[in-house]
Design a protein around this motif. Structure first.
Motif, PDB file in Angstrom:
ATOM      1  N   ALA A  32       0.264  -3.238  23.279  1.00 46.34           N
ATOM      2  CA  ALA A  32       0.731  -2.397  22.169  1.00 46.34           C
ATOM      3  C   ALA A  32       0.023  -1.051  22.153  1.00 46.34           C
ATOM      4  O   ALA A  32      -1.069  -0.890  22.704  1.00 46.34           O
ATOM      5  CB  ALA A  32       0.498  -3.118  20.844  1.00 46.34           C
ATOM      6  N   ALA A  33       0.652  -0.100  21.487  1.00 47.82           N
ATOM      7  CA  ALA A  33       0.092   1.253  21.410  1.00 47.82           C
ATOM      8  C   ALA A  33      -1.266   1.232  20.719  1.00 47.82           C
ATOM      9  O   ALA A  33      -1.504   0.435  19.804  1.00 47.82           O
ATOM     10  CB  ALA A  33       1.052   2.168  20.656  1.00 47.82           C
ATOM     11  N   ASP A  34      -2.161   2.118  21.154  1.00 49.61           N
ATOM     12  CA  ASP A  34      -3.445   2.292  20.479  1.00 49.61           C
ATOM     13  C   ASP A  34      -3.172   2.984  19.146  1.00 49.61           C
ATOM     14  O   ASP A  34      -2.250   3.783  19.036  1.00 49.61           O
ATOM     15  CB  ASP A  34      -4.368   3.176  21.326  1.00 49.61           C
ATOM     16  N   SER A  35      -3.968   2.658  18.139  1.00 52.66           N
ATOM     17  CA  SER A  35      -3.776   3.364  16.868  1.00 52.66           C
ATOM     18  C   SER A  35      -5.113   3.500  16.170  1.00 52.66           C
ATOM     19  O   SER A  35      -6.040   2.727  16.417  1.00 52.66           O
ATOM     20  CB  SER A  35      -2.792   2.607  15.979  1.00 52.66           C
ATOM     21  N   LEU A  36      -5.194   4.494  15.319  1.00 48.98           N
ATOM     22  CA  LEU A  36      -6.422   4.719  14.560  1.00 48.98           C
ATOM     23  C   LEU A  36      -6.384   3.854  13.310  1.00 48.98           C
ATOM     24  O   LEU A  36      -5.405   3.888  12.559  1.00 48.98           O
ATOM     25  CB  LEU A  36      -6.509   6.180  14.148  1.00 48.98           C
ATOM     26  N   ALA A  37      -7.442   3.091  13.074  1.00 54.90           N
ATOM     27  CA  ALA A  37      -7.520   2.298  11.848  1.00 54.90           C
ATOM     28  C   ALA A  37      -7.713   3.234  10.662  1.00 54.90           C
ATOM     29  O   ALA A  37      -8.272   4.326  10.807  1.00 54.90           O
ATOM     30  CB  ALA A  37      -8.667   1.306  11.937  1.00 54.90           C
ATOM     31  N   VAL A  38      -7.250   2.798   9.508  1.00 53.58           N
ATOM     32  CA  VAL A  38      -7.379   3.627   8.309  1.00 53.58           C
ATOM     33  C   VAL A  38      -8.864   3.727   7.929  1.00 53.58           C
ATOM     34  O   VAL A  38      -9.648   2.800   8.169  1.00 53.58           O
ATOM     35  CB  VAL A  38      -6.524   3.008   7.178  1.00 53.58           C
ATOM     36  N   ASP A  39      -9.243   4.863   7.386  1.00 54.11           N
ATOM     37  CA  ASP A  39     -10.637   5.067   6.994  1.00 54.11           C
ATOM     38  C   ASP A  39     -10.919   4.293   5.705  1.00 54.11           C
ATOM     39  O   ASP A  39     -10.263   4.527   4.680  1.00 54.11           O
ATOM     40  CB  ASP A  39     -10.848   6.575   6.765  1.00 54.11           C
ATOM     41  N   PRO A  40     -11.894   3.350   5.721  1.00 53.56           N
ATOM     42  CA  PRO A  40     -12.169   2.543   4.513  1.00 53.56           C
ATOM     43  C   PRO A  40     -12.502   3.407   3.290  1.00 53.56           C
ATOM     44  O   PRO A  40     -12.374   2.947   2.164  1.00 53.56           O
ATOM     45  CB  PRO A  40     -13.377   1.695   4.921  1.00 53.56           C
ATOM     46  N   ALA A  41     -12.895   4.656   3.521  1.00 45.31           N
ATOM     47  CA  ALA A  41     -13.239   5.534   2.398  1.00 45.31           C
ATOM     48  C   ALA A  41     -12.052   5.759   1.457  1.00 45.31           C
ATOM     49  O   ALA A  41     -12.246   6.111   0.295  1.00 45.31           O
ATOM     50  CB  ALA A  41     -13.749   6.872   2.932  1.00 45.31           C
ATOM     51  N   VAL A  42     -10.833   5.546   1.930  1.00 45.72           N
ATOM     52  CA  VAL A  42      -9.667   5.779   1.048  1.00 45.72           C
ATOM     53  C   VAL A  42      -9.701   4.838  -0.159  1.00 45.72           C
ATOM     54  O   VAL A  42      -9.099   5.133  -1.194  1.00 45.72           O
ATOM     55  CB  VAL A  42      -8.312   5.626   1.781  1.00 45.72           C
ATOM     56  N   PHE A  43     -10.439   3.736  -0.043  1.00 43.91           N
ATOM     57  CA  PHE A  43     -10.497   2.798  -1.175  1.00 43.91           C
ATOM     58  C   PHE A  43     -11.508   3.234  -2.228  1.00 43.91           C
ATOM     59  O   PHE A  43     -11.676   2.571  -3.252  1.00 43.91           O
ATOM     60  CB  PHE A  43     -10.783   1.374  -0.679  1.00 43.91           C
ATOM     61  N   GLN A  44     -12.184   4.361  -1.950  1.00 44.53           N
ATOM     62  CA  GLN A  44     -13.081   4.921  -2.970  1.00 44.53           C
ATOM     63  C   GLN A  44     -12.381   5.990  -3.805  1.00 44.53           C
ATOM     64  O   GLN A  44     -12.967   6.569  -4.696  1.00 44.53           O
ATOM     65  CB  GLN A  44     -14.324   5.500  -2.293  1.00 44.53           C
ATOM     66  N   ASP A  45     -11.096   6.232  -3.482  1.00 43.85           N
ATOM     67  CA  ASP A  45     -10.328   7.192  -4.288  1.00 43.85           C
ATOM     68  C   ASP A  45     -10.146   6.639  -5.703  1.00 43.85           C
ATOM     69  O   ASP A  45     -10.468   5.480  -5.972  1.00 43.85           O
ATOM     70  CB  ASP A  45      -8.940   7.431  -3.673  1.00 43.85           C
ATOM     71  N   ALA A  46      -9.589   7.486  -6.561  1.00 42.88           N
ATOM     72  CA  ALA A  46      -9.301   7.035  -7.923  1.00 42.88           C
ATOM     73  C   ALA A  46      -8.364   5.830  -7.885  1.00 42.88           C
ATOM     74  O   ALA A  46      -7.488   5.760  -7.016  1.00 42.88           O
ATOM     75  CB  ALA A  46      -8.653   8.172  -8.691  1.00 42.88           C
ATOM     76  N   PRO A  47      -8.545   4.860  -8.820  1.00 44.30           N
ATOM     77  CA  PRO A  47      -7.748   3.624  -8.804  1.00 44.30           C
ATOM     78  C   PRO A  47      -6.237   3.876  -8.708  1.00 44.30           C
ATOM     79  O   PRO A  47      -5.548   3.185  -7.959  1.00 44.30           O
ATOM     80  CB  PRO A  47      -8.114   2.957 -10.124  1.00 44.30           C
ATOM     81  N   ASP A  48      -5.731   4.874  -9.427  1.00 40.15           N
ATOM     82  CA  ASP A  48      -4.294   5.162  -9.378  1.00 40.15           C
ATOM     83  C   ASP A  48      -3.840   5.500  -7.960  1.00 40.15           C
ATOM     84  O   ASP A  48      -2.781   5.079  -7.510  1.00 40.15           O
ATOM     85  CB  ASP A  48      -3.967   6.365 -10.280  1.00 40.15           C
ATOM     86  N   GLN A  49      -4.684   6.275  -7.305  1.00 45.70           N
ATOM     87  CA  GLN A  49      -4.341   6.685  -5.935  1.00 45.70           C
ATOM     88  C   GLN A  49      -4.361   5.499  -4.987  1.00 45.70           C
ATOM     89  O   GLN A  49      -3.516   5.373  -4.116  1.00 45.70           O
ATOM     90  CB  GLN A  49      -5.333   7.737  -5.449  1.00 45.70           C
ATOM     91  N   VAL A  50      -5.352   4.625  -5.165  1.00 41.67           N
ATOM     92  CA  VAL A  50      -5.457   3.452  -4.286  1.00 41.67           C
ATOM     93  C   VAL A  50      -4.249   2.543  -4.512  1.00 41.67           C
ATOM     94  O   VAL A  50      -3.612   2.087  -3.562  1.00 41.67           O
ATOM     95  CB  VAL A  50      -6.774   2.683  -4.552  1.00 41.67           C
ATOM     96  N   LEU A  51      -3.912   2.311  -5.782  1.00 42.44           N
ATOM     97  CA  LEU A  51      -2.840   1.361  -6.094  1.00 42.44           C
ATOM     98  C   LEU A  51      -1.475   1.834  -5.590  1.00 42.44           C
ATOM     99  O   LEU A  51      -0.608   1.029  -5.284  1.00 42.44           O
ATOM    100  CB  LEU A  51      -2.775   1.113  -7.603  1.00 42.44           C
ATOM    101  N   THR A  52      -1.277   3.139  -5.515  1.00 44.48           N
ATOM    102  CA  THR A  52       0.030   3.651  -5.087  1.00 44.48           C
ATOM    103  C   THR A  52       0.060   4.005  -3.598  1.00 44.48           C
ATOM    104  O   THR A  52       1.066   4.487  -3.094  1.00 44.48           O
ATOM    105  CB  THR A  52       0.409   4.912  -5.894  1.00 44.48           C
TER     106      THR A  52
END
Lengths: 251, 284
Positions: A123-143
């Motif tokens: 399968a194609a190589d891909s960049l994993a999502v940066d775990p820091a995105v879960f430190q965003d504001a709760p609304d942003q994380v939930l959506t």
């Protein structure tokens, strides 16, 4: 008589067929068993490709039974693409309908696991999502939406698929338990690894893959599996590089 | 059509080996005389993962030859446009010094047979193969090399000797040739031909690469020797001698050792490459 590739092809795949009549040994004598070199090359190479592609099925059946089964499959389902790395797409369905092995009910799922391991490997190589995105504001994380990386492949089985794999291919030889198991194949680096999923995790991954938001996926999964442990599944997903940035399916 | 397709950079006139993933680390650490590697195109048409990463790493150290085994250039059915697109993509990102394929077919209709199958040499097949080569060269934007096959049988209807057929293809398409010396020996033995005559009538000016490899010995229904192009053994002395004769006529060329089945450890394969290096060293 003129050469016909169609006739040559049919005779290659069916040892009962007459050898095409326009073939010689170069000195006018009919080619006879010389044609068998090609027959043998084709059949042996395809069986060998299946042996490499389905190591778990091979281990379960043993080499003799596997070869007899593969020989029948090869004659009925020759490859339809020069990409031999993906040969055997129909092998799980073939095993499902193959009466002599009908008593081994988990075999088709094991073949699916072998196929998925191979697909993950290429399968194609891909960049994993940066775990820091879960430190965003709760609304942003939930959506937020995510995709699953191409090398992450989910298998849902009504058999103890992971236990069967572990007993036959893994380090731990303990016996399979009589339970249904969902398996996620991940490829943190280059080598695909199957992991057994806890309750609800497969539902959650399916919803994420379908483009549901983080909040929707959690809510909907809890309805089906009240004991779903989001923190545990999310940790596994981030550590294994399963989540990738969202890519719209229609773009 | 002649010279319509620009040549690729070309491979060094040195020994190369058919690349096997199990040799990745040893090949890089102790290449010996090996200056280039050849990969089977179809094994590197996946989307990512280790195979592609290995080729990217090896490309920094070795020249690369992409060798197709699935285009079915000798086929009666049209070339598969999807496969041509995959080939174009592979060549675009891996930037090989050479691309080669076979005078053979492997696909009929929807079925891929995973073997290099023979074709008769007639005016009709000549036109079709030439069209297919034109098409491939147009798609990849470069000249390709065409390899002579190993034969176990002949067709009653053939009207062209194989060497004339190849010569005419070179004239019509501007393609180069890959001379597989083991295939010459195997075919000549199997069809009762002379290797000397074959080499003398082969269009050696068009040769861009040479292959050597191992073969097995068997017998046909009449008890006549039947050699199998198995690529599973060391190159036989008779084939090394034939290579010497060819190099005397061609001068130094890129020489590849093929070992695809029962693949040995790296030192054993490197030893074969060293023997190719000796043959090249004796060449003016």
């Amino acid at each position: 008589m003129t050469f016909s590739q169609a006739e040559f092809t049919v005779a290659l795949l069916d040892p009962e067929r007459d050898i095409p009549s326009n073939l010689t040994d170069g000195a006018g004598t009919p080619a006879g068993s010389r044609f068998s070199v090609y027959r043998n090359n084709v059949t042996v190479s395809l069986i060998r490709a299946l042996q490499e592609a389905f190591p778990l099925v091979l281990k379960l059946l043993g080499s003799n039974t596997f070869e007899r089964t593969a020989r029948l499959y090869v004659a009925e389902h020759p490859p339809t693409s020069p990409l031999m790395m993906f040969y055997g797409e129909d092998f799980p369905a073939f095993l499902r309908d193959f009466k002599p092995l009908a008593h081994v009910g988990y075999l088709p799922d094991c073949a699916k696991l072998d196929l998925a391991m191979r697909r993950s490997y290429h399968a194609a190589d891909s960049l994993a999502v940066d775990p820091a995105v879960f430190q965003d504001a709760p609304d942003q994380v939930l959506t937020r939406r995510f995709s699953l990386s191409p090398s992450s492949i989910l298998l849902r089985s009504s058999w103890p698929l992971f236990d069967i794999w572990r007993m036959n291919m893994g380090q731990d030889g303990s016996k399979p338990r009589a339970i249904a198991q969902d398996v996620m194949i991940v490829r943190p680096d280059f080598d695909p690894q199957p992991h057994v999923l806890p309750s609800g995790a497969a539902d959650w991954f399916e919803r994420i893959a379908a483009g549901k938001t983080f909040g929707e996926a959690h809510e909907q999964t809890l309805k089906r599996a009240p004991d779903f442990d989001l923190a545990r599944t999310l940790t596994f997903a981030l550590q294994s590089g399963i989540l990738a940035d969202y890519e719209k399916k229609d773009s | 059509m002649l010279d319509s397709s620009p040549r690729m950079d070309g491979l060094p006139a040195a020994p190369g080996v058919g690349y096997k993933p199990q040799h990745f680390y040893d090949l890089r650490a102790e290449p010996g005389p090996v200056e280039w590697i050849e990969i089977h195109a179809e094994n590197y048409m996946g989307d990512g993962g280790r195979p592609l990463a290995q080729i990217r790493a090896l490309s920094e150290q070795f020249s690369l030859s992409v060798h197709g085994v699935g285009l079915s250039i000798g086929g009666q059915t049209p070339l598969d446009p999807d496969h041509l697109a995959r080939l174009k993509h592979l060549i675009h990102w891996s930037k090989p010094a050479s691309f080669s394929e076979h005078l053979a077919w492997s696909t009929h209709g929807a079925e891929f047979l995973n073997d290099l199958l023979p074709l008769p040499y007639t005016n009709e097949t000549l036109c079709r193969v030439a069209d297919h080569i034109d098409q491939v060269q147009a798609v990849i934007g470069h000249q390709m090399l065409l390899e002579n096959p190993s034969s176990y049988l002949a067709f009653e209807e053939s009207t062209w000797p194989e060497t004339d057929f190849l010569c005419e293809l070179v004239k019509r398409t501007g393609c180069g040739l890959l001379l597989d010396v083991n295939n010459v020996f195997v075919s000549a033995t199997n069809l009762g031909l002379s290797t000397q005559n074959y080499i003398e009538s082969f269009p050696l000016h068009a040769v861009g690469e040479i292959h050597v490899g191992g073969h097995d010995e068997d017998f046909d229904d009449q008890g006549a020797p039947l050699l199998i192009d198995s690529h599973g053994k060391p190159v036989r002395d008779t084939v090394w001698h034939l290579l010497d004769q060819v190099l005397l006529k061609t001068g130094k060329k890129p020489v590849l050792v093929e070992w695809d089945n029962d693949v040995p450890d790296w030192p054993t394969l490197r030893e074969e490459a060293s023997r190719a290096a000796q043959a090249l060293a004796m060449t003016a």
